[in-house]
Design an enzyme around this catalytic site. Structure first.
Site, short mmCIF file in Angstrom:
data_model
loop_
_atom_site.label_atom_id
_atom_site.label_comp_id
_atom_site.label_asym_id
_atom_site.label_seq_id
_atom_site.Cartn_x
_atom_site.Cartn_y
_atom_site.Cartn_z
N LYS A 1 41.41 52.78 41.01
CA LYS A 1 41.07 51.42 41.42
C LYS A 1 41.14 50.52 40.20
CE LYS A 1 37.49 48.59 43.53
NZ LYS A 1 36.24 48.58 44.30
N LYS B 1 44.42 51.48 44.64
CA LYS B 1 43.98 50.15 45.05
C LYS B 1 44.08 49.18 43.90
CE LYS B 1 39.85 47.88 46.64
NZ LYS B 1 38.44 47.97 46.77
C1 PBG Z 1 33.47 47.00 46.17
C2 PBG Z 1 34.80 46.90 46.83
C3 PBG Z 1 35.76 45.91 46.58
C4 PBG Z 1 36.78 46.12 47.50
C5 PBG Z 1 36.45 47.24 48.26
N1 PBG Z 1 35.22 47.73 47.82
C6 PBG Z 1 35.74 44.77 45.65
C7 PBG Z 1 35.49 44.96 44.22
O1 PBG Z 1 35.63 46.05 43.66
O2 PBG Z 1 35.12 43.96 43.60
C8 PBG Z 1 38.00 45.26 47.62
C9 PBG Z 1 38.70 45.25 48.95
C10 PBG Z 1 39.64 44.10 49.15
O3 PBG Z 1 39.87 43.27 48.25
O4 PBG Z 1 40.19 44.01 50.26
N2 PBG Z 1 33.14 48.10 45.46
#
Ligand code: PBG
Length: 333
Positions: free
Chosen positions: A202, A256
């Site tokens: 991520k 991601k």
């Molecule tokens: C939080 C989380 C995020 C997303 C999924 N879980 C945001 C972040 O890490 O700030 C993002 C999903 C999206 O942008 O569609 N842990």
């Protein structure tokens, strides 16, 4: 070894592109409703569907409406939904205790969905950001996002989700050691069959902006998430993270954001052969929607093409806000 291809005119590659039927026959990849996971935002109340301004077409739903959406997903052949709570401000605290409250939004929604739509796979998010007054995924001590005490809290959060009946736990927090700690706790507490889809690779991405609006974390967040989420410059590190999470007991891994990171999807799948997913995140959704609303691209085609690209890159499935619309289009054939 690849046989050498005959030269033109013996080889005319356009032959197999000439008609819809021959194109269908030689297609190397397919996109089906079975490839989709639909992320849903849950809020308090009853009978509420509240639009998220930065994500046209996406709603925050009260639990009764989330149950309806889960039923809609099941009817469309979408195998899984993923829940994200929009927590009220008074439940965002320094100790993040709402994260493991058995009665929090996510857990109540899980139980309601499991009762009404038992066939659908329910996935939830493990991270502290919806419950924290800082907007960070972990505890903040003297300006540092601390790892080990955060992992202990994530374990409590994951166990409360397992207790509520989720099928897949999705740790999105990027702390070190959390997959192993969660897997050990699930075994110890009688949840050996609960799956973990690790948000393994991520990245610290600008493309999460609209999501933070959707869950109400945008205003709270001070600073950025670069000390725990990955640097977009790196690839080898993604493979190390995926290998680590698989070795700690993740059943599936995720990359991601999605489309800007297809190279990571491809390498992950080729290297490990594990079930590999991509998250087409909020910013990717918003870009396609905004361009389509301006008449600059064809929404339906851009949506289908973007999702097929994940399959081509080696993904087994995609988390996408387009899920129900795509499934409806695919059902028409
Ligand atoms: C939080 C989380 C995020 C997303 C999924 N879980 C945001 C972040 O890490 O700030 C993002 C999903 C999206 O942008 O569609 N842990």
């Amino acid at each position: 070894m690849r046989p050498t291809q005959a030269a033109f005119p013996a080889t005319r590659l356009r032959r197999t592109r000439a008609t819809p039927s021959i194109r269908a026959l030689v297609a190397e990849n397919t996109l089906t409703a079975g490839d989709l996971i639909w992320p849903l935002f849950v809020r308090d109340g009853d009978g509420i569907e509240e639009p998220v301004p930065s994500m046209p077409g996406v709603m925050r739903r009260s639990i009764d409406r989330v149950v309806e959406a889960a039923q809609e997903a099941a009817d469309l052949g979408i195998p899984a939904i993923c829940l994200f709570p929009y927590t009220s401000t008074e439940n965002r605290t320094a100790d993040c205790a709402e994260a493991w409250n058995p009665e929090n939004l996510s857990n109540r929604a899980t139980r309601a969905i499991k009762a009404a739509v038992p066939g659908i796979t329910v996935m939830t998010d493990v991270a502290l950001d919806p419950y924290s007054d800082t907007g960070h995924d972990g505890f903040v001590v003297d300006g540092e996002i601390v790892n080990d005490s955060t992992v202990a809290a994530l374990v409590k959060q994951a166990l409360s989700q397992a207790e509520a009946g989720v099928d897949i736990i999705g740790p999105s927090d990027m702390m070190d050691g959390r997959v192993g700690a969660i897997r050990t706790a699930l075994e110890a507490h009688g949840y050996p069959n609960v799956m973990i889809m690790s948000y393994a690779a991520k990245y610290a991405s600008a493309f999460y902006g609209p999501f933070r609006d959707a869950v109400g974390a945008a205003n709270a967040l001070k600073g950025d998430k670069k000390t725990y989420q990955m640097n977009p410059a790196n690839t080898d590190e993604a493979l190390r993270l995926i290998e680590r999470d698989l070795s700690e007991g993740a059943d599936m891994v995720m990359v991601k954001p999605g489309m800007p990171y297809l190279d990571i999807c491809r390498r992950a799948k080729e290297t490990f052969g594990a079930p590999t997913f991509a998250y087409q995140v909020s910013g990717e959704y918003a870009m396609i929607m905004a361009a389509a609303q301006n008449g600059w691209i064809d929404r339906e085609r851009a949506m289908l093409e973007s999702l097929m690209c994940f399959k081509r890159a080696g993904c087994d499935g995609v988390l996408t806000y387009f899920a129900p619309e795509v499934a409806r289009i695919l059902a028409k054939g």
